[in-house]
Scaffold this motif. Sequence first.
Motif, short mmCIF file in Angstrom:
data_model
loop_
_atom_site.label_atom_id
_atom_site.label_comp_id
_atom_site.label_asym_id
_atom_site.label_seq_id
_atom_site.Cartn_x
_atom_site.Cartn_y
_atom_site.Cartn_z
N ALA B 49 -15.61 -46.48 -15.98
CA ALA B 49 -16.05 -46.57 -14.59
C ALA B 49 -15.27 -45.60 -13.72
N LEU B 50 -13.98 -45.57 -13.93
CA LEU B 50 -13.14 -44.69 -13.12
C LEU B 50 -13.60 -43.24 -13.24
N TYR B 51 -13.75 -42.79 -14.47
CA TYR B 51 -14.11 -41.38 -14.67
C TYR B 51 -15.58 -41.11 -14.39
N HIS B 52 -16.33 -42.16 -14.21
CA HIS B 52 -17.70 -41.96 -13.72
C HIS B 52 -17.67 -41.67 -12.22
N HIS B 53 -16.77 -42.32 -11.51
CA HIS B 53 -16.75 -42.18 -10.05
C HIS B 53 -15.81 -41.09 -9.57
N PHE B 54 -14.80 -40.78 -10.34
CA PHE B 54 -13.83 -39.76 -9.93
C PHE B 54 -13.65 -38.75 -11.04
N LYS B 55 -13.55 -37.52 -10.62
CA LYS B 55 -13.43 -36.43 -11.60
C LYS B 55 -12.19 -36.60 -12.47
N ASP B 56 -11.10 -36.93 -11.85
CA ASP B 56 -9.87 -37.15 -12.59
C ASP B 56 -8.94 -38.04 -11.76
N LYS B 57 -7.75 -38.24 -12.27
CA LYS B 57 -6.80 -39.12 -11.60
C LYS B 57 -6.46 -38.59 -10.20
N GLN B 58 -6.39 -37.29 -10.10
CA GLN B 58 -6.06 -36.70 -8.81
C GLN B 58 -7.13 -36.98 -7.76
N ALA B 59 -8.38 -36.97 -8.18
CA ALA B 59 -9.45 -37.24 -7.23
C ALA B 59 -9.36 -38.68 -6.72
N LEU B 60 -8.99 -39.58 -7.59
CA LEU B 60 -8.76 -40.96 -7.15
C LEU B 60 -7.61 -41.01 -6.16
N PHE B 61 -6.56 -40.29 -6.48
CA PHE B 61 -5.41 -40.24 -5.58
C PHE B 61 -5.82 -39.69 -4.21
N LEU B 62 -6.62 -38.65 -4.23
CA LEU B 62 -7.10 -38.07 -2.97
C LEU B 62 -7.85 -39.11 -2.15
N ALA B 63 -8.72 -39.87 -2.79
CA ALA B 63 -9.47 -40.89 -2.08
C ALA B 63 -8.54 -41.92 -1.45
N VAL B 64 -7.52 -42.29 -2.20
CA VAL B 64 -6.55 -43.27 -1.68
C VAL B 64 -5.82 -42.70 -0.47
N VAL B 65 -5.39 -41.47 -0.59
CA VAL B 65 -4.63 -40.85 0.49
C VAL B 65 -5.51 -40.72 1.74
N GLU B 66 -6.74 -40.34 1.55
CA GLU B 66 -7.64 -40.21 2.71
C GLU B 66 -7.83 -41.55 3.41
N ALA B 67 -8.03 -42.58 2.63
CA ALA B 67 -8.20 -43.91 3.22
C ALA B 67 -6.95 -44.33 3.97
N GLU B 68 -5.80 -44.07 3.37
CA GLU B 68 -4.54 -44.46 4.00
C GLU B 68 -4.32 -43.69 5.29
N ALA B 69 -4.67 -42.42 5.27
CA ALA B 69 -4.52 -41.61 6.48
C ALA B 69 -5.37 -42.16 7.61
N ALA B 70 -6.57 -42.56 7.27
CA ALA B 70 -7.45 -43.13 8.30
C ALA B 70 -6.84 -44.41 8.87
N GLN B 71 -6.30 -45.23 7.99
CA GLN B 71 -5.68 -46.48 8.42
C GLN B 71 -4.50 -46.20 9.34
N ILE B 72 -3.67 -45.26 8.96
CA ILE B 72 -2.50 -44.92 9.77
C ILE B 72 -2.94 -44.38 11.13
N ALA B 73 -3.94 -43.52 11.11
CA ALA B 73 -4.43 -42.97 12.37
C ALA B 73 -4.92 -44.06 13.30
N ALA B 74 -5.60 -45.05 12.71
CA ALA B 74 -6.10 -46.16 13.52
C ALA B 74 -4.94 -46.93 14.14
N GLU B 75 -3.90 -47.18 13.36
CA GLU B 75 -2.76 -47.92 13.88
C GLU B 75 -2.08 -47.15 15.01
N ILE B 76 -2.01 -45.83 14.84
CA ILE B 76 -1.35 -45.03 15.88
C ILE B 76 -2.18 -45.04 17.16
N GLU B 77 -3.47 -44.88 16.97
CA GLU B 77 -4.33 -44.86 18.15
C GLU B 77 -4.24 -46.18 18.90
#
Lengths: 198, 198
Positions: B49-77
Amino acid sequence: MQERRSNQNRRQETRRALIKAARALFLEKGYAATGTPEVVARAGLTRGALYHHFKDKQALFLAVVEAEAAQIAAEIEAGSADAQTPLAALNDGARAYFAAMRAPGRIRLMLLEGPATLSPETMRRIDLETGGRELRLGIAEALGGAATVGRVDALADLVSAMFDRAALAIEGGADAPLYEATVRDLLAALVGPAPGTR
Amino acid sequence: MQERRSNQNRRQETRRALIKAARALFLEKGYAATGTPEVVARAGLTRGALYHHFKDKQALFLAVVEAEAAQIAAEIEAGSADAQTPLAALNDGARAYFAAMRAPGRIRLMLLEGPATLSPETMRRIDLETGGRELRLGIAEALGGAATVGRVDALADLVSAMFDRAALAIEGGADAPLYEATVRDLLAALVGPAPGTR
DNA sequence: TTGCATACATACAGCCTGTATGTTAATTCA
DNA sequence: TGAATTAACATACAGGCTGTATGTATGCAA
């Protein structure tokens, strides 16, 4: 026709060969992408030798980073030795730092993988043991003893962060003169809000 | 007793489950120390399932980081929405940023492994797409249009680097009030060398 | 309902790290 | 000086992880 070497020399030479090979590969491809088989092949040794001299891959990485930090510190000191004023020394040091950081792979090694792989605390320790004192002293001197020790340390840390980011941005294609000038102006504003710097 | 789900929902839910599990592990143990088997086990899925949705481990990491950045931005705002002056907004934003960065693992994720694993350019892009604009706008406003666009960008970048370093130092056990005060003073000095800030 | 595409699961190959074990050369000490 | 010990490596192995290839079932479209 056997070479007759003392154990001490042997040990030293092997360590150096390993660090040299690892340095080249870490600079070229980065830490994660460099395998220990590749390192020892390049050094003309085997993984047995590596794990005899270093606890693990990270310890080898640490040795490489420490050596590189010393080299960078030497380059900076050479570039800022003959400055007249504290602020001039800071500016010369900054210029020398940017120049040193242009060496291929150094930014990834020292500013990205170093902190991520070894921890920021370790990098900070290395920095203070090598070149970081210069900056702290320069800032303390420029502030003219009007600040507490803790404050000087914090300021030096934050200024060093700006240097790092500027180097990073420049490598990433940013306008180098603009960044360097901005850093200079910030330094001037920070250190002496007195003279007509603007 | 089969659940009847549309493909779209199924896809979305699976992606979210993977990102959620990965986020928890990346925050807790870091990127390199987290294996994909562990991630999928936690998500109740398989590596297929993982490799069906994400090209590799890094792509999953990227998705996590993007989500976290959005969360942090919301908290700051949320923490800097009702400021009166540009400088006050910057200060509130800084405070909110430091608070947000106290969440366990966030500093390693966003300030250490993110740049090292994804590249600083990617992190910068994410930052600009989420919270980074605020800072740029705040600085531009505080400078009162007296600076070029490039200069504002460079300044914002350098200031952001100071924020990051301060957060890092604080997590490392440094004197938090001292660092926060130093950052505030630097901001004040930077923005308005006019008032009696000293 | 027939055929295809999507969403997964399973199985496999290759690589890498760290350790355990073996071997040779240097050092120590009786 | 020669035997014992230890240091400096080399070789061999176990375990784990990543990415891919292949298999299967379910939704979807004609």
